[in-house]
Enzyme design. Sequence first.
Site, PDB file in Angstrom:
ATOM      1  N   ASP A  67      26.993  36.441  35.462  1.00 55.04           N
ATOM      2  CA  ASP A  67      27.845  35.644  34.589  1.00 55.04           C
ATOM      3  C   ASP A  67      27.063  34.532  33.903  1.00 55.04           C
ATOM      4  OD1 ASP A  67      30.022  37.179  35.114  1.00 55.04           O
ATOM      5  OD2 ASP A  67      31.094  35.699  36.317  1.00 55.04           O
ATOM      6  N   GLY A  68      26.051  33.987  34.601  1.00 53.51           N
ATOM      7  CA  GLY A  68      25.236  32.944  33.991  1.00 53.51           C
ATOM      8  C   GLY A  68      24.520  33.427  32.743  1.00 53.51           C
ATOM      9  N   ASN A 139      33.555  28.508  30.311  1.00 58.53           N
ATOM     10  CA  ASN A 139      34.065  28.392  31.679  1.00 58.53           C
ATOM     11  C   ASN A 139      34.634  27.010  31.969  1.00 58.53           C
ATOM     12  OD1 ASN A 139      33.895  30.878  32.902  1.00 58.53           O
ATOM     13  ND2 ASN A 139      32.153  30.396  34.200  1.00 58.53           N
ATOM     14  N   ASP A 140      33.770  25.989  31.893  1.00 55.85           N
ATOM     15  CA  ASP A 140      34.231  24.683  32.335  1.00 55.85           C
ATOM     16  C   ASP A 140      33.360  23.543  31.842  1.00 55.85           C
ATOM     17  OD1 ASP A 140      31.960  24.910  34.068  1.00 55.85           O
ATOM     18  OD2 ASP A 140      33.191  25.848  35.599  1.00 55.85           O
ATOM     19  N   ASP A 169      33.999  13.295  44.158  1.00 58.32           N
ATOM     20  CA  ASP A 169      32.638  13.597  43.723  1.00 58.32           C
ATOM     21  C   ASP A 169      32.569  14.024  42.262  1.00 58.32           C
ATOM     22  OD1 ASP A 169      31.829  13.020  46.246  1.00 58.32           O
ATOM     23  OD2 ASP A 169      31.269  15.063  46.818  1.00 58.32           O
ATOM     24  N   ALA A 181      35.806  30.513  38.622  1.00 61.32           N
ATOM     25  CA  ALA A 181      34.448  30.035  38.867  1.00 61.32           C
ATOM     26  C   ALA A 181      34.488  28.772  39.740  1.00 61.32           C
ATOM     27  CB  ALA A 181      33.749  29.795  37.535  1.00 61.32           C
ATOM     28  N   SER A 183      36.036  26.005  39.504  1.00 62.94           N
ATOM     29  CA  SER A 183      37.386  25.480  39.712  1.00 62.94           C
ATOM     30  C   SER A 183      38.038  26.112  40.937  1.00 62.94           C
ATOM     31  CB  SER A 183      38.236  25.736  38.457  1.00 62.94           C
ATOM     32  OG  SER A 183      39.572  25.329  38.650  1.00 62.94           O
ATOM     33  N   LEU A 184      37.863  27.412  41.112  1.00 65.02           N
ATOM     34  CA  LEU A 184      38.441  28.105  42.266  1.00 65.02           C
ATOM     35  C   LEU A 184      37.850  27.564  43.568  1.00 65.02           C
ATOM     36  CD1 LEU A 184      40.234  30.438  43.332  1.00 65.02           C
ATOM     37  CD2 LEU A 184      38.244  31.929  43.110  1.00 65.02           C
ATOM     38  N   SER A 185      36.543  27.302  43.569  1.00 61.95           N
ATOM     39  CA  SER A 185      35.890  26.758  44.762  1.00 61.95           C
ATOM     40  C   SER A 185      36.429  25.380  45.125  1.00 61.95           C
ATOM     41  CB  SER A 185      34.375  26.668  44.536  1.00 61.95           C
ATOM     42  OG  SER A 185      33.821  27.931  44.282  1.00 61.95           O
TER      43      SER A 185
END
Length: 281
Positions: A67-68, A139-140, A169, A181, A183-185
């Site tokens: 994905d990167g 993505n974000d 943080d 991505a 956000s889910l973590s």
Amino acid sequence: MTVFIIPNTTKPRARTVTAQAVRILHSAGADVILAIGSDVKTLPGVRYLPQEQAFTECDVVITVGGDGTILHTAKDCLEYDKPILGINLGRMGFLATCEVNEMQAKLTRLAKGQFQCDKRMLLNAIVDDDVSHAQTALNDVVIYKGHRLQTIDFNIYCDAILVNHCSGDGVIISTPTGSTAYSLSAGGPILDAHIEGIVVSMICAHSLHQPSMVFAADRCIRIEVNAKGRNEIFISTDGEEESLLRDGGHVEVELSRQSIRLVTFSLADQFDAIDRKLRGR
């Protein structure tokens, strides 16, 4: 059909998989381009062009990586208005929807034009620091602290209305595409990629209860930072373009007028990826 392949040659299998993709595409009648200096040995029947010319002449871009690699290539695809398909060599690969064992079927369909393009929304982040500048994210947009241990105070505004004051943080502002991505973590929800919405999630919130918030895509999200002079604060988009954000600076995030096109072979590709890669089915 003319296909421009962009391999991430830092991946161990990238060169082998690229050569395999070229053979499949050629056998299906496609013209294949690689960029001059792409660090892939000369392959028979492939045209090697300068990158700008390759983007101009191709119909579709294929990345070979994770994905990167797609996120890194997406900005060029946006500039040249080209759809993108990722062959996944990474661990998860929610954007790279073609696995190596699917190449024969999917690349043959691609060469014959038997695919759809899924439009994905983008975010614009306007950083108001000493000099204002804009960044674009598929993505974000992530605002986060440096290496010191103190938390950061954030004020979060929606259309100039204060909706949250929190410490932690950092903050993740993600698209529906990016909801699977980082956000889910951080505990954020998974959004259907066809929804136009903005997800705001805290990173390690210093609170017993700090749920993610989902806003309509036509909202303007403003993040004000107060690090009290104790921490370096950074902002990055899609894990790239990292820059410092001064104490007291702010970031405004809103829907971009542009969108990126991802190649898809089924309307259920996103959910199939979630089922296989998150649930391990």
